[in-house]
Every structure is written in structure tokens, then in C-alpha cells.
Design an enzyme around this catalytic site. Structure first.
Site, short mmCIF file in Angstrom:
data_model
loop_
_atom_site.label_atom_id
_atom_site.label_comp_id
_atom_site.label_asym_id
_atom_site.label_seq_id
_atom_site.Cartn_x
_atom_site.Cartn_y
_atom_site.Cartn_z
N HIS A 79 0.89 5.27 1.14
CA HIS A 79 0.27 6.35 1.92
C HIS A 79 0.30 7.64 1.11
CE1 HIS A 79 0.34 4.26 5.89
NE2 HIS A 79 1.38 3.64 5.36
N HIS A 135 0.84 -1.20 0.00
CA HIS A 135 0.00 0.00 0.00
C HIS A 135 0.88 1.24 0.00
CE1 HIS A 135 0.79 -0.98 4.24
NE2 HIS A 135 0.62 0.29 4.52
#
Ligand SMILES: [Zn+2]
Length: 150
Positions: free
Chosen positions: A99, A97
Site C-alpha cells: 500500500h 502487495h
């Protein structure tokens, strides 16, 4: 199954912001600023270095589009884009992932001061992100975006 895989499959709730065939964007449950988002692959890869380059490119394109939206549309003075790879780098959920953290005030410490996402903050974030879906659709097609950021 990991927590992000469960969110992708709809088994766990999250505040969803955007979706493509390969990615979802959700609000971070422990935001460091208003508008802190996560770009997550639908497929499980352990980290950025585990994912194929094509999907890494797609994910960073979405992250860059979000950064552009925050700077040009929401007038954030700064944005951090970061992906933690490995526990030593602070990775906590071992599913790739990215940010995307808009900065409304000066900060050099990326993950300092995390809060918990409340329903109220989520609503404020949706307000901040009004129009982002169309914006990203255009951005990813590579048309209709002007003027360039100075
Ligand atoms: Zn996963």
C-alpha cells in the site's frame, strides 16, 4: 485464481497507474485517502515473506518512487508505505502487495476510514498523478532526480 491475479491477466478491471515487467500499480478499490495505490507483483506470491528478495526490492523501489512523487510533486505532507503479511496483520488479499497511502491530513491509524473508489475519485487521482510514469521511469533508472528531499 485470486483477485489480483485476475487483474494482472486483465480479467478484472482496475485503474492502472504504472507497469513494469514484474509489477503493476493500481488504485486501491477502498482507498483511505485520495491517491491510495497498490504495488502488486504480476506473479502470485502469498505475501512479502513469500516473495523472492529481488522482486520485493523492485516492489519497494516502486513504492518509494511513488512516495517521493507524492511528497515532492503532489506536495503530500506524508505517505504511508505498508505491506500486511498474514491475516493477523490485517492482510485480506493473499497476493503480495504494498500500500502507498498519501496523507493529506494527520493520521496515525493507517487503515481507518476506507471509502469506495468512484469514477470521479479515480479521475482526480489520475490528475494528481500526472507525469508519474516518466517520474518513476527516471527514478528507477536512478538518474535525473534532484534536488534531494529535505
Ligand atoms: Zn494472485
Amino acid at each position: 485464481m485470486c483477485v489480483f491475479c485476475r487483474i494482472v491477466k486483465g480479467e478484472l478491471e482496475a485503474y492502472k497507474v504504472y507497469e513494469t515487467d514484474d509489477l503493476i500499480v493500481i488504485m486501491d478499490k477502498y482507498p483511505v485517502s485520495k491517491g491510495h495505490l497498490l504495488v502488486i507483483t504480476k506473479q502470485h506470491y502469498e505475501s512479502v515473506s513469500d516473495a523472492p528478495p529481488g522482486i520485493v526490492g523492485e516492489a519497494f523501489k516502486v513504492a518509494a518512487g511513488l512516495a517521493r512523487f507524492y511528497k515532492l510533486e503532489a506536495r503530500a505532507p506524508g505517505v504511508n508505505i505498508v505491506s500486511n503479511d498474514g491475516a493477523a496483520a490485517g492482510q485480506e488479499i493473499f497476493h503480495f502487495h504494498i500500500h502507498v497511502i498519501p496523507r493529506w491530513t494527520y493520521s496515525r491509524r493507517i487503515f481507518a476510514g476506507r471509502s469506495t473508489l468512484t469514477e470521479e475519485l479515480a479521475e482526480e487521482t489520475y490528475t494528481l498523478l500526472r507525469g508519474v510514469k516518466e517520474y518513476l521511469d527516471n527514478y528507477l533508472r536512478g538518474d535525473g532526480i534532484s534536488p534531494s528531499y529535505k
